[in-house]
Design a protein around this motif. Sequence first.
Motif, PDB file in Angstrom:
ATOM      1  N   PHE A 104       0.833  -1.212   0.000  1.00  0.00           N
ATOM      2  CA  PHE A 104       0.000   0.000   0.000  1.00  0.00           C
ATOM      3  C   PHE A 104       0.864   1.257   0.000  1.00  0.00           C
ATOM      4  O   PHE A 104       0.580   2.221  -0.733  1.00  0.00           O
ATOM      5  N   SER A 105       1.932   1.255   0.806  1.00  0.00           N
ATOM      6  CA  SER A 105       2.814   2.433   0.870  1.00  0.00           C
ATOM      7  C   SER A 105       3.521   2.648  -0.458  1.00  0.00           C
ATOM      8  O   SER A 105       3.700   3.797  -0.894  1.00  0.00           O
ATOM      9  N   PHE A 118      10.698  13.930   0.259  1.00  0.00           N
ATOM     10  CA  PHE A 118      10.919  14.108   1.695  1.00  0.00           C
ATOM     11  C   PHE A 118      10.179  13.056   2.499  1.00  0.00           C
ATOM     12  O   PHE A 118      10.725  12.481   3.452  1.00  0.00           O
ATOM     13  N   LEU A 119       8.950  12.763   2.124  1.00  0.00           N
ATOM     14  CA  LEU A 119       8.166  11.765   2.852  1.00  0.00           C
ATOM     15  C   LEU A 119       8.735  10.360   2.660  1.00  0.00           C
ATOM     16  O   LEU A 119       8.681   9.542   3.583  1.00  0.00           O
ATOM     17  N   ARG A 120       9.283  10.086   1.481  1.00  0.00           N
ATOM     18  CA  ARG A 120       9.941   8.797   1.282  1.00  0.00           C
ATOM     19  C   ARG A 120      11.124   8.634   2.235  1.00  0.00           C
ATOM     20  O   ARG A 120      11.290   7.587   2.872  1.00  0.00           O
ATOM     21  N   LEU A 122      11.601  10.154   5.055  1.00  0.00           N
ATOM     22  CA  LEU A 122      11.098  10.055   6.420  1.00  0.00           C
ATOM     23  C   LEU A 122      10.529   8.679   6.701  1.00  0.00           C
ATOM     24  O   LEU A 122      10.666   8.146   7.814  1.00  0.00           O
ATOM     25  N   PHE A 123       9.933   8.065   5.693  1.00  0.00           N
ATOM     26  CA  PHE A 123       9.282   6.771   5.884  1.00  0.00           C
ATOM     27  C   PHE A 123      10.300   5.645   6.076  1.00  0.00           C
ATOM     28  O   PHE A 123      10.010   4.667   6.780  1.00  0.00           O
ATOM     29  N   VAL A 124      11.467   5.736   5.456  1.00  0.00           N
ATOM     30  CA  VAL A 124      12.455   4.661   5.544  1.00  0.00           C
ATOM     31  C   VAL A 124      13.379   4.801   6.746  1.00  0.00           C
ATOM     32  O   VAL A 124      14.239   3.939   6.973  1.00  0.00           O
ATOM     33  N   MET A 125      13.211   5.831   7.542  1.00  0.00           N
ATOM     34  CA  MET A 125      14.103   6.034   8.687  1.00  0.00           C
ATOM     35  C   MET A 125      14.034   4.921   9.734  1.00  0.00           C
ATOM     36  O   MET A 125      15.061   4.590  10.335  1.00  0.00           O
ATOM     37  N   PRO A 126      12.864   4.310  10.025  1.00  0.00           N
ATOM     38  CA  PRO A 126      12.846   3.261  11.059  1.00  0.00           C
ATOM     39  C   PRO A 126      13.797   2.103  10.810  1.00  0.00           C
ATOM     40  O   PRO A 126      14.379   1.573  11.761  1.00  0.00           O
ATOM     41  N   MET A 127      13.985   1.699   9.565  1.00  0.00           N
ATOM     42  CA  MET A 127      14.839   0.536   9.323  1.00  0.00           C
ATOM     43  C   MET A 127      16.322   0.895   9.398  1.00  0.00           C
ATOM     44  O   MET A 127      17.172   0.009   9.318  1.00  0.00           O
ATOM     45  N   MET A 187       8.392  -1.667   1.162  1.00  0.00           N
ATOM     46  CA  MET A 187       7.983  -0.562   0.300  1.00  0.00           C
ATOM     47  C   MET A 187       9.037  -0.257  -0.753  1.00  0.00           C
ATOM     48  O   MET A 187       8.716  -0.044  -1.934  1.00  0.00           O
ATOM     49  N   LEU A 188      10.319  -0.247  -0.377  1.00  0.00           N
ATOM     50  CA  LEU A 188      11.378   0.045  -1.342  1.00  0.00           C
ATOM     51  C   LEU A 188      11.472  -1.028  -2.410  1.00  0.00           C
ATOM     52  O   LEU A 188      11.678  -0.731  -3.599  1.00  0.00           O
TER      53      LEU A 188
END
Length: 312
Positions: A104-105, A118-120, A122-127, A187-188
């Motif tokens: 979905f992402s 920018f949102l991409r 920010l989204f991958v920062m947890p890993m 997602m990536l």
Amino acid sequence: MSSLALDKPAPQAATRPARDGWRSGSYWPFVLPALLVVGSVIVFPWAFTLWMSLHEWQVGGGSSFVGAANFMRLFTDLRFHEAIVHTLVFTALAVLLPLVLGLFSAIVFHQNFKGRGFLRGLFVMPMMATPVAIALVWAMMFHPQLGVLNYLLSLVGIPPQLWVFHPATVIPSLVLVETWQWTPLVMLIVLGGLAAIPTEPYESARIDGATAWQTFRHITLPLVMPFIMVAAIIRSIDALKSFDIIYAITQGGPGTASETINLYLYSVAFAYYDIGYGSAIAVVFFLMVIGLACLLLWLKQRTKWTEVGVGA
């Protein structure tokens, strides 16, 4: 001149077998060091683990050959059976949720909108964070009295939860942490698949009047399925051997409610110092990982673009 032309290839033909013979054995000096490294780093530890699994070996004492007794002990070890169930449930949830949310992402971030880059990021920062640091942050968030999660639930009228402090919710809570950390990886991978899909099928579907769901169901999902399977293989193997987050948050508790095979193996080998029985658990767990990897690779072979296109 004709006789000279005929005589010239003869020396080359005569020397060619000698060159081929020299080349056929010339690679061994280069391959042998790599084989020695692989044998010492990978093959020898597993061979030694298999040897230890056939012995009764306590730390600080001698070893004695017991054959398959350690493996037979696994059939009557209820704690090991419970650990298998916990491992399978945790792995299934920790793979399914990131796949769904990652797909979905990827579809969302594949669209063109302002601030997408920018949102991409920010989204991958947890890993990018270390698992122990993530575990410590989530352990504070899971606190029944001081955690921010229960505070957020109170804002919408939901009573506080015990999260990792109750046997019924500890595994779903740990899956929540895994999902938060590894959904960006899925997602990536899927996003790369979406970028590789040609635009012609979408143009044809738009001309035929297909809805958004029909386009996703019959074009996007089949074409991106090979990439989803790659993400599923990576996540399955990683979730199956997950240790650091579970150990840092719950240490297998409460009781043994979140004790997976990895944690039980660690307890047997390094808390109870039963190296022989712990090695038997490691061998069985290794076979489980190999079996799951073979199953997923077989499924991946059935999700090629040509086969999926025919099945769709």
